[in-house]
Design a protein around this motif. Structure first.
Motif, PDB file in Angstrom:
ATOM      1  N   ARG A  30      -4.973   7.056  -8.074  1.00 59.07           N
ATOM      2  CA  ARG A  30      -4.265   5.987  -8.632  1.00 59.07           C
ATOM      3  C   ARG A  30      -3.014   5.408  -7.595  1.00 59.07           C
ATOM      4  N   VAL A  31      -2.470   6.207  -6.857  1.00 62.57           N
ATOM      5  CA  VAL A  31      -1.826   5.538  -5.804  1.00 62.57           C
ATOM      6  C   VAL A  31      -2.378   4.748  -4.753  1.00 62.57           C
ATOM      7  N   LEU A  32      -3.732   5.079  -4.458  1.00 67.03           N
ATOM      8  CA  LEU A  32      -4.549   4.454  -3.514  1.00 67.03           C
ATOM      9  C   LEU A  32      -4.957   3.039  -4.125  1.00 67.03           C
ATOM     10  N   LEU A  33      -5.087   3.277  -5.440  1.00 67.52           N
ATOM     11  CA  LEU A  33      -5.467   2.021  -6.216  1.00 67.52           C
ATOM     12  C   LEU A  33      -4.298   1.051  -6.400  1.00 67.52           C
ATOM     13  N   LEU A  34      -3.281   1.455  -6.599  1.00 68.88           N
ATOM     14  CA  LEU A  34      -2.122   0.533  -6.510  1.00 68.88           C
ATOM     15  C   LEU A  34      -1.715   0.062  -5.162  1.00 68.88           C
ATOM     16  N   SER A  42       6.734  -0.552  -5.569  1.00 65.89           N
ATOM     17  CA  SER A  42       8.090   0.072  -5.959  1.00 65.89           C
ATOM     18  C   SER A  42       8.156  -0.019  -7.532  1.00 65.89           C
ATOM     19  N   GLY A  43       8.687   0.970  -8.062  1.00 64.42           N
ATOM     20  CA  GLY A  43       8.625   1.037  -9.521  1.00 64.42           C
ATOM     21  C   GLY A  43       7.540   1.639 -10.154  1.00 64.42           C
ATOM     22  N   LEU A  44       6.274   1.611  -9.539  1.00 63.82           N
ATOM     23  CA  LEU A  44       5.225   2.182 -10.075  1.00 63.82           C
ATOM     24  C   LEU A  44       5.044   3.543  -9.433  1.00 63.82           C
ATOM     25  N   VAL A  45       5.082   3.785  -8.402  1.00 64.85           N
ATOM     26  CA  VAL A  45       5.092   5.313  -7.681  1.00 64.85           C
ATOM     27  C   VAL A  45       6.249   5.598  -7.115  1.00 64.85           C
ATOM     28  N   ARG A  54       1.423   7.422   4.741  1.00 67.64           N
ATOM     29  CA  ARG A  54       0.141   8.060   4.647  1.00 67.64           C
ATOM     30  C   ARG A  54      -0.870   7.067   3.806  1.00 67.64           C
ATOM     31  N   PHE A  55      -0.401   6.549   2.519  1.00 65.64           N
ATOM     32  CA  PHE A  55      -1.192   6.063   1.736  1.00 65.64           C
ATOM     33  C   PHE A  55      -1.378   4.633   2.368  1.00 65.64           C
ATOM     34  N   GLU A  56      -0.617   3.850   3.162  1.00 68.44           N
ATOM     35  CA  GLU A  56      -0.801   2.880   3.617  1.00 68.44           C
ATOM     36  C   GLU A  56      -1.994   2.916   4.803  1.00 68.44           C
ATOM     37  N   ILE A  57      -2.200   4.165   5.526  1.00 70.51           N
ATOM     38  CA  ILE A  57      -3.160   4.155   6.369  1.00 70.51           C
ATOM     39  C   ILE A  57      -4.444   4.551   5.426  1.00 70.51           C
ATOM     40  N   GLY A  60      -6.420   1.432   3.937  1.00 70.63           N
ATOM     41  CA  GLY A  60      -7.044   0.283   4.697  1.00 70.63           C
ATOM     42  C   GLY A  60      -8.552   1.113   5.025  1.00 70.63           C
ATOM     43  N   THR A  61      -8.713   2.385   4.777  1.00 77.95           N
ATOM     44  CA  THR A  61      -9.897   3.240   5.016  1.00 77.95           C
ATOM     45  C   THR A  61     -10.724   3.318   4.072  1.00 77.95           C
ATOM     46  N   VAL A  62     -10.282   3.089   2.652  1.00 84.66           N
ATOM     47  CA  VAL A  62     -11.175   3.325   1.468  1.00 84.66           C
ATOM     48  C   VAL A  62     -11.320   2.188   0.780  1.00 84.66           C
TER      49      VAL A  62
END
Length: 109
Positions: A30-34, A42-45, A54-57, A60-62
């Motif tokens: 879900r975090v990756l999707l968002l 902001s406000g979602l997770v 880590r999710f920002e990286i 870009g790979t998925v």
């Protein structure tokens, strides 16, 4: 795939609840999707700065389609378990199907 299979085996050997494992997986996806679809999460997770990096990286790979498909596949795991399929087999099938989907998306790009 081999490392993922070993992680599944270890989690189940440690007595981890399969529902908790799936819940954590869906939360991660879900975090990756968002992260992939929203300009700001902001406000979602609510994540630490290091988790957000880590999710920002990862985003870009998925491929977005793979994230969506993986969430659908987690639903398949839940349904399989309701049919009394082994949780380990259900999770292993999730891994294999996710790898196949990712390869198809990579090939199509």
């Amino acid at each position: 795939a081999g490392e993922a299979m070993r992680v599944i085996d270890r989690l189940l050997s440690e007595g981890r609840d399969i529902g908790d494992v799936l819940e954590g997986l869906v939360a991660h996806l879900r975090v990756l999707l968002l992260a992939r679809t929203c300009q700001t999460t902001s406000g979602l997770v609510y994540l630490s700065e290091s988790e957000m990096k880590r999710f920002e990286i990862q985003k870009g790979t998925v491929h977005l389609q793979l994230i969506v498909r993986m969430i659908e596949l987690v639903g398949d795991v839940h349904r399989s378990m309701n049919l009394n399929m082994s949780p380990q087999v259900a999770l292993e099938m999730f891994v294999v199907k996710s790898i196949i989907e990712g390869a198809h998306l990579k090939k199509a790009s």
